[in-house]
Design a protein around this motif. Structure first.
Motif, PDB file in Angstrom:
ATOM      1  N   THR B 392      20.765  54.734  -4.929  1.00 43.73           N
ATOM      2  CA  THR B 392      21.788  54.933  -5.965  1.00 43.73           C
ATOM      3  C   THR B 392      21.407  56.161  -6.777  1.00 43.73           C
ATOM      4  OG1 THR B 392      20.532  53.481  -7.408  1.00 43.73           O
ATOM      5  CG2 THR B 392      22.352  52.491  -6.179  1.00 43.73           C
ATOM      6  N   GLY B 393      22.290  56.567  -7.663  1.00 42.85           N
ATOM      7  CA  GLY B 393      22.020  57.721  -8.529  1.00 42.85           C
ATOM      8  C   GLY B 393      21.741  58.960  -7.702  1.00 42.85           C
ATOM      9  N   SER B 394      20.658  59.640  -8.028  1.00 43.32           N
ATOM     10  CA  SER B 394      20.367  60.914  -7.342  1.00 43.32           C
ATOM     11  C   SER B 394      19.830  60.689  -5.931  1.00 43.32           C
ATOM     12  CB  SER B 394      19.365  61.717  -8.164  1.00 43.32           C
ATOM     13  OG  SER B 394      18.208  60.948  -8.398  1.00 43.32           O
ATOM     14  N   LYS B 396      21.457  58.742  -3.763  1.00 49.25           N
ATOM     15  CA  LYS B 396      22.586  58.081  -3.112  1.00 49.25           C
ATOM     16  C   LYS B 396      22.721  58.472  -1.657  1.00 49.25           C
ATOM     17  CE  LYS B 396      26.932  58.780  -4.295  1.00 49.25           C
ATOM     18  NZ  LYS B 396      28.085  59.047  -5.212  1.00 49.25           N
TER      19      LYS B 396
END
Lengths: 474, 474, 474
Positions: B392-394, B396
């Motif tokens: 998730t986030g950076s 992903k």
């Protein structure tokens, strides 16, 4: 059984297990890997697909995963199996390594085999023919192992680790079949396993010990006793068993009130047992001195006996009564029955498992049958009765009275499997290929273990002797 | 390292720690109070504002507080740290006080320092610049301490408590940085800390032991061995580590299936390890006798090696394979590699941590990298894959294959921090100001502890001697 | 109290408890069964009617049963009571059976009596006049028993098991009344029982020990000390108490943040205590050597002292400060105060409970009073303040400052009950009917236990003697 009925059993003993033990360990562990690879997967609560399972069944929170209901109890049961049983058997002065170490070995093997055997009976996914395991399977595997560890208590110090591995292989197998008959076919309830675990395990072990009878053992049994510190080590086992028994009896009970009630009943029964054990131990000893053997073992009898009925509405006073009787009977068993069993029936029971698991297990089965037969809607509530006894599906119309009958039948199944299986396995264990120990070396760790040298003798004494010697030379 | 590279290290030893130990304890504990006063507060789940937090996040029940997901595991981990590590090291005949007592001291200090160091990296509240702690921080602090306790195993009996405090101060600091790089920058997964805890801890301790090499130690090592009862005390440590390792590896896993899967994988891996440990121990000993050193230590290697991949879909058979290999490698390490390390590489490893934590930790890292790289949607499910690896986030768009690469990189970071940090700290510990022990007094509690007199020599022998003496006088 | 004020107390001692101990156990256990039969039932969360209770109160999941909030802590508390207290007292060289065994006996009796006594005050169902028990009652019973076990520490080795049963019967009764006054009438908070359990228990035991003063004890106290392995057994007790103290202090706290905060505060306080204990122990011993007595006991003082305020917003640094001070004071108590108490005040305190429970308990009460008085809405939040101090019902308008006053009053109640009750019970225990031990036989298991023979003397010495003897005969 003094006369050897198996012709090959009286040859010279060879305790060298350098080939057999590694061979058995490697082959069986490899077999486990293959069987697990073919048959065993995670169930839907342990699998990454839990997130989809949750959505499908409208489960709102991760905390409703069965894991959180059972994990604390599971860990307590685990402690009972490895520390409880292991250290309880360290009471012998020179058999601590064998007690803790072999207990460790056979439990670690047994639980793998149990996951397979119990899985085939209880956790087979009809969709793909695979065994799906989760937290409850792990607890049940520990339970299954407990049966074999109980049996180990009867033959402690008199068998080789290879024999123990064989005892465990067959014990787990017999257990799984017996459990299937009792829980599924007879639909008996046995939350804490008074019948399934304790009765079976005790008679399995006693029968093996009977077949392996050693008539000359008492001549060489100076190691068949305790020393001060070994008795303290054994108390570690006793206390962890005693404290965590409420977890044992409640571990696989119904979510909610079932688990709580089982814990309360067990807690109370065990408390009562301690007092009657102390009373009998003091009363039958000269000068009223207490005997560590009783405190180590009989104090646990109440936990065994409340196992079947743990989840029932036994009532707090009912639990106390069960505990009261068991402390009494178990301690008297150590004083009167064990010597009788050894002399007359040729059953050598090192740890006295007949007093700790055998008789209390049978009492537990009887208590369970009576309590089940007496169950009624006023006490349990309409839904409560159905939930507690699982009167659903094909058992929807079973009445409490009938249930009581099936409970009694279950007890007979446990005893028969224990005795029959024990005699069968005992005969196998008499083969001279398992590295069994001679009578002279029973109860002695140095047969199967590298034992460190004794502590150096106290220097002052030696110096004093030397001093004397020099005087004499003059 | 036979030649001393630090000029001041060969002066006369002074084991009197009456000034340094109290000074270090007082100053550091006071510093802790000040730093906690300035920086540390409860997080929103431990704070009285939980009631408002609940309302804000639509949490319907108190049981969804993270406390209830993690507290049972936390307590198990706590037992592993204090009883597990502490008693595992009591195997030496006269170093039980130092094993349990210094383990206790450095763990109690270490966890405070760990709460601060890890808090700065992981639990800083950007709103007010304060560290907000809760249940997960406590578990992580115990994990962080475990790294230093592993390192203690390599230098057991050869260092002063002041040196251990220094070892812990730097060890925790290095750990926190290493952990930040591995978990946050590389975004590697390491639920049970095969890399972050075990690999780092083992190479940290071994490097220190290398720098502190004592060439003359073997001449005076009559205390570097066990007696019968000290081996039993050590088994208490072994069993509590073994039983609670499923809690260790699952303690900070994802709520729900993650924790359950990690527990199952660890349970199975450990079971398999026991059998191969026993097999190798028997196979390589004359007469096939088992060695307590192997049973005490190598049986745990499977828990170490399954740490990184514990939460992954390793599959039950995968866990068994990991355990199988580790019991084998770890026991062979005790038999062949440890003597080699001591003779050729000048690494004296009292507890054999290279066999219990070093090699299995590296294996764990490799297993983790392979398993991560092999992860796929069919096995994990769409959401399951994202949840398990936190894509998730950076992160992903990170693929499992790339994740595998980062896992391998993380392993290298752990080894480098361990070796580099260990050499650095080892040089600091060579300073003659820490009250280190002489070679003659290694493995002897009486250097740093008031040790009770031996038990009185057995009276009958003395009386007999006296009797003889009186005869002689005539 | 050197002069005997009870005329019948100086007669010849008879340690034969073959009649009294069984009689007391049987009669009291029978009484328990009758009283439980008449008065005790399951509460609605442990009863099969839980399913209806759930529906009525819109409880959506079984996991919200109080059982799941408290069971892990309950089991930890159980371990503290039986293994913690039991093994902590095994430090004496020949009183391990009495320590563990009598601790076991009186705890098992005490918890039954506590369920009744506390039930009458706290769990009486007005609808039917029955006591309804559940998980929280079991924890409270363990707490109640803890008070008596603390008192046992003061008289360890100097009383008979019958005297201990009497001590427990009255101790539980006094505890229940004192607790009712403190928690219900004064509405003081005491989550971890600094006042209710520790202060009461300590002064109860010390007063009994004062009344039972044995002026000639020091002449025969060669058994009043430890041996190497007995100190290690005691460390088992220490560590299980230390590790599980967070569970002790949080077990009956509010669901949610309350339990978590109590656990964190206790964890931190205990960590700080270890460092100051080590510092003082080293500083006041010649050569800076550590004393096992301090490590075994004083390291626990921080858990005692943080008990009352455990659930409050004590803040992490506040907990550390409490722990810091207690390690210091408790260790200094062992060094300076205990010898003074024995010489000047004639209080013989075998385990030093004044240093472990007495002073830290009082400190805990004071910390609680101050923290309560300083509580404010900015820190606690509107609802948080009400929840934490239970400012509801008839206490709706109580202010934190007033609460602080009541906390202080509660401390006085605990001390008065302890001292008054202890003197009263001590006088009862002086009666010569309880099988008390003579001064010569204090601290000796062989008075009340069948003690196994010593390990055989080391054979080489004997052989050598024989060899010499034969030479002499020539």
């Amino acid at each position: 059984m003094g006369n050897c009925i198996v012709p090959y059993c009286d040859g010279p003993k060879n305790t060298n297990i350098r080939f057999t033990l590694p061979a058995v360990c490697f082959v069986w562990q490899s077999a486990m890997i293959i069987l697990f690879g073919v048959f065993v997967r995670y169930n839907e609560e342990a699998d990454t697909h839990w997130v989809e399972f949750k959505a499908k069944h409208n489960i709102t929170s991760d905390i409703e995963n069965d894991f959180y209901y059972r994990y604390p109890s599971f860990q307590d049961v685990h402690v009972m199996i490895f520390v409880g049983f292991g250290f309880l058997m360290t009471f012998l002065k020179r058999y601590g390594f064998g007690a803790v170490g072999f207990n460790f070995l056979i439990a670690a093997f047994g639980l793998q085999w149990a996951l397979l055997m119990q899985g085939w009976f209880h956790s087979l996914d009809p969709a793909d023919g695979l065994i799906k395991i989760g937290m409850e399977n792990l607890i049940n595997a520990d339970f299954c192992v407990a049966g074999c560890l109980i049996a180990y208590g009867a033959v402690l110090g008199k068998v080789s680790p290879v024999q123990l591995m064989v005892l465990t292989l067959f014990g787990i197998t017999l257990f799984a079949v017996e459990e299937y008959i009792i829980l599924n076919l007879l639909h008996a309830k046995d939350a804490g396993g008074s019948m399934v675990i304790h009765t079976f395990g005790a008679y399995y072990g006693l029968s093996i010990s009977w077949v392996l009878y050693r008539p000359n053992l008492k001549d060489s049994n100076h190691l068949n006793g305790s020393v001060y510190h070994s008795d303290l080590f054994a108390m570690i086992g006793t206390l962890f068993l005693w404290m965590f028994w409420p977890s044992f009896n409640s571990a696989i009970c119904d979510h909610g009130d079932g688990q709580q009630r089982a814990a309360i009943n067990t807690y109370l029964s065990l408390a009562a047992t301690v007092l009657t054990t102390v009373a009998i131990s003091s009363l039958f000893q000269k000068h009223g001195k207490l005997d560590m053997v009783h405190i180590q073992n009989s104090t646990l009898a109440g936990g065994v006996a409340v196992g079947t009925a743990a989840e029932f509405m036994l009532m707090p006073y009912g639990s106390l009564i069960v505990g009261f009787c068991c402390g009494l009977i178990s301690t008297l068993g150590y004083i009167y029955l064990s010597p009788y069993l050894e002399k007359k029936l040729k059953i050598q029971d090192t740890c006295g498992i007949h007093n700790l698991h055998g008789m209390p297990g049978v009492i537990g089965g009887i208590v369970g049958a009576i309590t089940a037969a007496a169950a009624s809607v006023p006490v349990y509530g309409e839904e409560g009765l159905i939930n507690t006894f699982d009167f659903t599906g094909s058992f929807k119309n079973r009445s409490p009275a009938v249930q009581g009958g099936y409970q009694a039948a279950a007890m007979c199944v446990a005893i028969c499997f224990g005795i029959g299986g024990g005699i069968f396995v005992g005969l196998i264990l008499r083969m001279p290929i398992w590295g069994s120990v001679t009578d002279d070396n029973c109860f002695d760790d140095s047969v199967y273990w590298e034992v460190p040298d004794k502590e150096e003798p106290a220097p002052p004494v030696l110096e004093y002797n030397n001093h004397m010697a020099s005087h004499m030379n003059v």
